[in-house]
Design an enzyme around this catalytic site. Structure first.
Site, PDB file in Angstrom:
ATOM      1  CG  MET A 157       4.715   1.204  -3.434  1.00 63.96           C
ATOM      2  SD  MET A 157       3.840   1.949  -2.148  1.00 63.96           S
ATOM      3  CE  MET A 157       5.419   2.517  -1.441  1.00 63.96           C
TER       4      MET A 157
ATOM      5  CG  HIS B 247      11.276   7.366   2.698  1.00 63.42           C
ATOM      6  ND1 HIS B 247      12.119   6.384   3.572  1.00 63.42           N
ATOM      7  CD2 HIS B 247      11.262   6.786   1.488  1.00 63.42           C
ATOM      8  CE1 HIS B 247      12.537   5.772   2.749  1.00 63.42           C
ATOM      9  NE2 HIS B 247      12.113   5.709   1.496  1.00 63.42           N
ATOM     10  CD  GLU B 248       6.947   5.036   0.760  1.00 61.86           C
ATOM     11  OE1 GLU B 248       5.689   5.227  -0.162  1.00 61.86           O
ATOM     12  OE2 GLU B 248       7.741   4.030   0.328  1.00 61.86           O
ATOM     13  N   GLY B 249       5.615  10.426   0.261  1.00 67.21           N
ATOM     14  CA  GLY B 249       5.030  11.465   0.311  1.00 67.21           C
ATOM     15  C   GLY B 249       5.609  12.654   1.101  1.00 67.21           C
TER      16      GLY B 249
END
Length: 635
Positions: free
Chosen positions: A157, A482-484
């Site tokens: 991603m 991680h991821e926001g």
């Protein structure tokens, strides 16, 4: 100490996962097949992942000038995972899946996260493929998603950029139509991408034949300029190796790994113009390759010119909408990773506390008010007998087992969304929207605290590499980013999720909490907790209204993180109350120790943790400006 009894209780006794086999999609399954999957994953995690956890931490990925080199243990663990079929476990039979409930897949994957999170369960590959199954063309599904689900190819991603970080509106990677090939490629409209992406997990390696990058980029307008903000962001498939498609006439998909789909034959072509610019060396998750990638710099020119070849996914300008499908899945995956790292530390510190002798218990005072005295002549006791060590162990248990219950509850909502009736599916969708920021953020904060407590239980030894708990803490520290980040999750919760569809998601969640309160209020051992949860729920409602009372987002979001912390603690109190209610309901002679553990963790959470929400919500309700009003030069 085994994770399995906790998983079995949550899956079968609490979430009634066995009943899912009554639904048409899962009708080939039963408790027997569910258990077989759990047995297999537990064994692979024990044999291939856990022994390699220290190896992948100390033998970090390195670039030898041609390729990224990973230790053999990573290759062996990845091979065992792929051969287990877990990559596509929840997918349809016709693409090589098992049509398992996602609840079971999530539970099974928790073994891998606990054994070695930086080898992991290929979260981004499955998320990448799942995104394409929703938003890709039939050919993109057959060529890219199918090969990812089989484990032949990996997925990434690619969102962040060195100059933009989490600010996706500032993405500068551009994508321009690829001349005459723009419309004619069977894999979709073809573009050339130029730009840089940062913090790309598994961005380069030799574990698989190919790597499928999912990339956010902007298509220039008619004047050649990038549209500011998020409106111009589109989504592209950019493979590391270009793909040749022969006889592109889709038919039924074969079994995973055969390489053909109907009359479609897929082979690898030349290298795409995607170059490794560097490896990021991190505090934790050291076994995962983390990269800076250059797209279209001309190192591997395609057709004699620079520009990485990419294929449009979905509609132009709708890239962020498509990407959120993968981002939300990844956020729950990060929450699960944080949970299982906390759980690994808890198990390690509990085992240590049961065997480590140190100190002596205090003697009963001969007279009230006299100094504390210890009998130095008595033998040492195990440290689990000391009150403060028990406090730290119980805190870890409450954080980690509660977080695991939350993650599995969210997985159960995924199954409800896919296989429930229309109303149940829509309710599950909306509940999942509201709970996703909590499922990501709460374990990332509090299971990290559990890892800190695990170090503390070990004393000075916990700070050394003689024991694994220092690595668990290092690995877990990434998950708050991680991821926001925490701040992003908080803004999403208070700024969007509790307001969406006129607050219906918040009302749905409140209804489920209220239902649990009603049941628990009838149980003497839980009645006081039910009352406390009711008060907390009411306070969340009033704080939400107070935060937005001026209508100014800046006022509301100034204290979004304390709001999210209070919201998360209220959700976890609800989870624990429901777990305790169910444990008492099914209690039997053989289960009393388990039940006592559930009740003890619930008591701890309500006595020690839930009262914290008052301090957090005070600043939310008053829209306290302390942090935002302080002049910059005063910091």
């Amino acid at each position: 100490m085994s994770l399995r009894p906790t998983l079995d209780f949550l899956l079968y006794d609490w979430l009634d996962a066995e009943s899912l086999s009554q639904r048409e999609r899962f009708s080939d399954h039963s408790r027997e097949t569910f258990d077989a999957v759990l047995d297999t994953c537990e064994r692979i995690a024990r044999e291939k992942y856990a022994p390699a956890n220290r190896i992948v931490d100390t033998q970090e990925p390195h670039f030898d000038g041609e390729k990224v080199v990973l230790p053999q243990a990573t290759h062996d663990a990845h091979k065992a995972f792929v051969e287990s079929g877990m990559m596509s476990a929840a997918q349809d039979y016709d693409i090589g899946g098992m049509q398992l409930p996602y609840t079971l897949q999530a539970a099974a994957n928790s073994f891998f996260a606990m054994a070695s999170v930086s080898i992991g369960s290929n979260m981004l590959t499955s998320g990448n493929a799942n995104l394409l199954m929703v938003h890709g063309t039939e050919m993109q599904k057959e060529v890219f998603a199918k090969n990812e689900f089989s484990g032949r190819w990996a997925g990434t991603m690619c969102l962040s950029e060195p100059q933009a970080g989490s600010s996706l509106s500032d993405v500068a990677t551009r994508a321009v139509p690829d001349g005459d090939d723009y419309q004619g490629d069977p894999l979709g409209p073809r573009y050339r991408l130029i730009g840089n992406k940062m913090w790309i997990s598994a961005g380069d390696h030799e574990l698989t034949e190919n790597i499928v990058h999912i990339v956010l980029a902007k298509i220039p307008d008619a004047n050649g300029k990038l549209v500011p903000g998020t409106r111009g962001i589109s989504l592209f498939i950019v493979p590391k190796w270009l793909v040749n498609v022969e006889n592109p006439h889709p038919g039924p998909l074969p079994q995973a790994g055969e390489g053909e789909a109907g009359s479609v034959k897929v082979t690898l072509g030349s290298r795409n113009d995607v170059a490794l610019a560097g490896l990021n060396h991190k505090l934790g998750w050291r076994g995962t390759t983390n990269t800076l990638l250059n797209f279209g710099e001309g190192k591997y020119p395609v057709g004699g010119r620079a520009g990485a070849v990419g294929y449009l996914v979905g509609e132009p300008g709708k890239g962020l909408h498509c990407m959120f499908h993968m981002m939300n899945e990844a956020r729950i995956g990060v929450g699960t990773a944080a949970t299982m790292l906390g759980m690994a530390g808890y198990h390690a510190s509990l085992d240590y506390a049961k065997t480590r002798p140190q100190g002596r218990l205090v003697k009963k005072a001969e007279q009230p008010g006299t100094a504390v005295v210890k009998d130095s002549a008595s033998p040492q006791v195990r440290i689990i007998e000391h009150a403060d060590v028990r406090r730290m162990l119980l805190a870890q248990k409450a954080y980690c087992e509660g977080a695991l219950a939350l993650e599995l509850y969210c997985a159960r909502l995924v199954d409800e969304q896919k296989t429930g009736n229309a109303q149940a599916a829509d309710d599950a969708r909306l509940l999942l929207e509201v709970l996703t920021p909590i499922a990501k953020s709460w374990p990332s904060e509090w299971c990290l605290e559990a890892n800190s407590l695990a170090i503390q239980v070990h004393g000075g030894y916990g700070y050394t590499r003689d024991f694994p708990v220092e690595q668990y803490w290092r690995d877990n520290r990434l998950n708050m980013i991680h991821e926001g980040t925490h701040g992003i999750q908080a803004a999403d919760l208070l700024g969007r999720k509790v307001l969406m569809e006129k607050g219906r998601g918040l009302q749905l969640l409140g209804g489920r909490i209220t239902e649990t309160i009603g049941h628990a209020a009838k149980v003497p051992a839980l009645a006081a907790h039910a009352k406390a949860l009711g008060a907390a729920l009411q306070r969340i409602g009033s704080a939400t209204e107070a935060a937005w009372s001026t209508g100014d987002p800046a006022d509301a979001l100034a204290n979004a993180v304390p709001y999210m912390q209070a919201f998360g603690h209220t959700v976890l109190a609800w989870i624990w109350l429901d777990v305790a209610r169910r444990a008492l309901e099914i209690d039997a002679e053989k289960a009393r120790a388990v039940t006592a553990g559930k009740i003890g963790a619930t008591d701890y959470f309500f006595h020690y943790e839930l009262p914290k929400i008052g301090a957090w919500l005070n600043v939310v309700e008053s829209r306290d400006p302390t942090c935002t009003a302080l002049p910059e030069d005063a910091f």
